[in-house]
Scaffold this motif. Sequence first.
Motif, short mmCIF file in Angstrom:
data_model
loop_
_atom_site.label_atom_id
_atom_site.label_comp_id
_atom_site.label_asym_id
_atom_site.label_seq_id
_atom_site.Cartn_x
_atom_site.Cartn_y
_atom_site.Cartn_z
N PRO A 1 0.91 -1.12 -0.10
CA PRO A 1 -0.05 0.08 0.08
C PRO A 1 0.94 1.16 -0.12
N ALA A 2 0.46 2.34 -0.44
CA ALA A 2 1.27 3.67 -0.69
C ALA A 2 0.18 4.67 -0.77
N ARG A 3 0.92 5.82 -0.72
CA ARG A 3 0.06 7.21 -0.57
C ARG A 3 0.30 7.73 -2.12
N THR A 4 -0.59 8.20 -2.84
CA THR A 4 -0.42 8.69 -4.23
C THR A 4 0.25 10.12 -4.06
N ARG A 5 0.56 11.01 -5.01
CA ARG A 5 1.18 12.21 -5.02
C ARG A 5 0.05 13.01 -4.41
N TYR A 6 -1.18 12.75 -4.58
CA TYR A 6 -2.18 13.65 -3.93
C TYR A 6 -2.65 12.99 -2.59
N GLN A 7 -1.82 12.14 -2.14
CA GLN A 7 -2.08 11.87 -0.82
C GLN A 7 -3.27 10.63 -0.67
N SER A 8 -3.88 10.34 -1.67
CA SER A 8 -5.01 9.32 -1.75
C SER A 8 -4.59 7.94 -1.61
N GLU A 9 -5.28 6.77 -1.36
CA GLU A 9 -4.90 5.48 -1.29
C GLU A 9 -4.57 5.02 -2.76
N GLY A 10 -3.50 4.17 -2.44
CA GLY A 10 -2.94 3.62 -3.67
C GLY A 10 -1.81 2.51 -3.40
N THR A 11 -1.48 1.87 -4.52
CA THR A 11 -0.93 0.60 -4.48
C THR A 11 0.58 0.76 -5.04
N ALA A 12 1.65 0.43 -4.52
CA ALA A 12 3.08 0.64 -4.96
C ALA A 12 3.72 -0.50 -5.43
N VAL A 13 4.36 -0.70 -6.63
CA VAL A 13 5.03 -1.69 -7.16
C VAL A 13 6.27 -1.32 -7.54
N THR A 14 7.36 -2.28 -6.66
CA THR A 14 8.88 -1.87 -7.11
C THR A 14 9.58 -2.94 -7.77
N VAL A 15 10.25 -2.79 -8.69
CA VAL A 15 11.06 -3.68 -9.14
C VAL A 15 12.59 -3.50 -9.31
N SER A 16 13.39 -4.28 -8.76
CA SER A 16 14.90 -3.78 -8.65
C SER A 16 15.72 -4.88 -8.98
N ASP A 17 16.81 -4.91 -9.41
CA ASP A 17 17.74 -5.82 -9.65
C ASP A 17 19.18 -5.52 -9.11
N GLU A 18 20.01 -6.15 -9.31
CA GLU A 18 21.19 -6.20 -8.83
C GLU A 18 22.43 -5.92 -9.78
N GLY A 19 21.98 -5.59 -10.94
CA GLY A 19 22.99 -5.25 -12.03
C GLY A 19 23.77 -3.90 -11.96
N PRO A 20 24.65 -3.69 -12.97
CA PRO A 20 25.14 -2.18 -13.02
C PRO A 20 24.30 -1.07 -12.92
N GLY A 21 23.38 -1.09 -12.98
CA GLY A 21 22.35 0.06 -12.62
C GLY A 21 22.28 1.05 -13.70
N ILE A 22 21.74 2.20 -13.71
CA ILE A 22 21.57 3.24 -14.57
C ILE A 22 22.44 4.34 -14.35
N PRO A 23 23.25 4.98 -15.07
CA PRO A 23 24.33 6.11 -14.87
C PRO A 23 23.33 7.14 -14.47
N GLU A 24 23.95 7.92 -13.65
CA GLU A 24 23.01 9.10 -13.08
C GLU A 24 22.82 10.15 -14.15
N GLU A 25 23.56 10.38 -15.04
CA GLU A 25 23.28 11.29 -16.12
C GLU A 25 22.26 10.71 -17.33
N SER A 26 21.84 9.45 -17.06
CA SER A 26 20.76 8.87 -18.12
C SER A 26 19.47 8.54 -17.35
N ILE B 1 3.40 3.96 -8.77
CA ILE B 1 2.43 4.09 -7.66
C ILE B 1 1.14 4.33 -8.52
N LEU B 2 -0.06 3.46 -8.27
CA LEU B 2 -1.43 3.71 -8.89
C LEU B 2 -2.43 4.04 -7.88
N PRO B 3 -3.20 4.98 -8.25
CA PRO B 3 -4.25 5.15 -7.31
C PRO B 3 -5.22 3.94 -7.34
#
Length: 356
Positions: free
Chosen positions: A271-296, A346-348
């Motif tokens: 569960p998460a709060r949206t940018r308008y502070q309403s009820e929402g659902t958050a999905v996070t997908v992360s990996d252990e690779g080299p990541g994305i360069p900051e400039e990109s 995050i989806l409302p």
Amino acid sequence: MEAAAHLGGLHPDDLPDGLVVADAAGQVVCFNAAAVRITGTPTDEALGKPLHKALPLEDLDGRRWWQLTDPWAGLAIRTGQPERNLLLPGGREVLVSARYVRTDAGGPVDRVVVTLRGTEARRRNERSHAELIATVAHELRSPLTSVKGFTATLLAKWERFTDDQKRLMLETVDADANRVTRLIAELLDISRIDSGRLEVRRQPVNMAAAVRRHVEAHTAAGQPATRFMTRIAEPLPALWADPDKMDQVLGNLLENAVRHGEGAVTIEVAPARTRYQSEGTAVTVSDEGPGIPEESMSRVFTRFWRGSRRGGTGLGLYIVKGIVEAHGGTISVDRSPVGGARFRFILPVGAPAFMG
């Protein structure tokens, strides 16, 4: 300067587009800062001059624009001119539209209000479309060449091949046809996103079950089950979203994590709060690779962005962002705690368009 008076706290110089106003006599009474920037004519040189001298426009055939249109003459039912491409002295292009203001319907023109816009945004859009066409042509050429080559070979020499050879060639044709179909589907999605016509058919969506289904699909395709870690923070709020489009988002994010990342892929739903502070659902997908360069980071969701490992059309994340935003949600990317890429949307919780 009567037309430049403050209106509800708004001043003509606050406007992002050029604004030029001429009175009933055709004299310029307003020439804002954006008009100065676009035309290169200082305000004090434009004010009080006849409109055709302060703003000497020509059409693309070299004809003087104000002589052609003559706002103060002609039919009294005229309301203005739609936006079109005209030329300033020196041949610089500018987008111009005009409104003829009459106090009385059918009466004389009291004011002519002209807006000016530079053509840079349109040119960027044209370049983007040209890049899209070039990319699509390139991506289509390879599978279609393969399909054509194998089918021509099979038709010409069918009897010379064993059943196993025929099966291999037909499987390749099938895979290439699927690739073309996917690309066409991406193009249709981009067209709908760009035109604001991406339809969202909301239904109850079990996000936890959808995540588990996608993980099972990857393990069935040969990925080790130990590569995926799923964390579901239940109870989750009831979510109304488009199930097919949610599958598209999850499929793209997991495919990216598997293909471009390394080590474990972690999917979290909470569960998460949206940018308008309403009820929402958050999905996070992360990996252990080299990541994305900051400039990109700022370019990840733009068209044609590809990571360091080439592959794909570079359109997937642009479509993902469009789908999430069509649901009223937000999506972001940063570095995961172990250094790989971490995508989070995050989806409302939403609601059906109508209750039957």
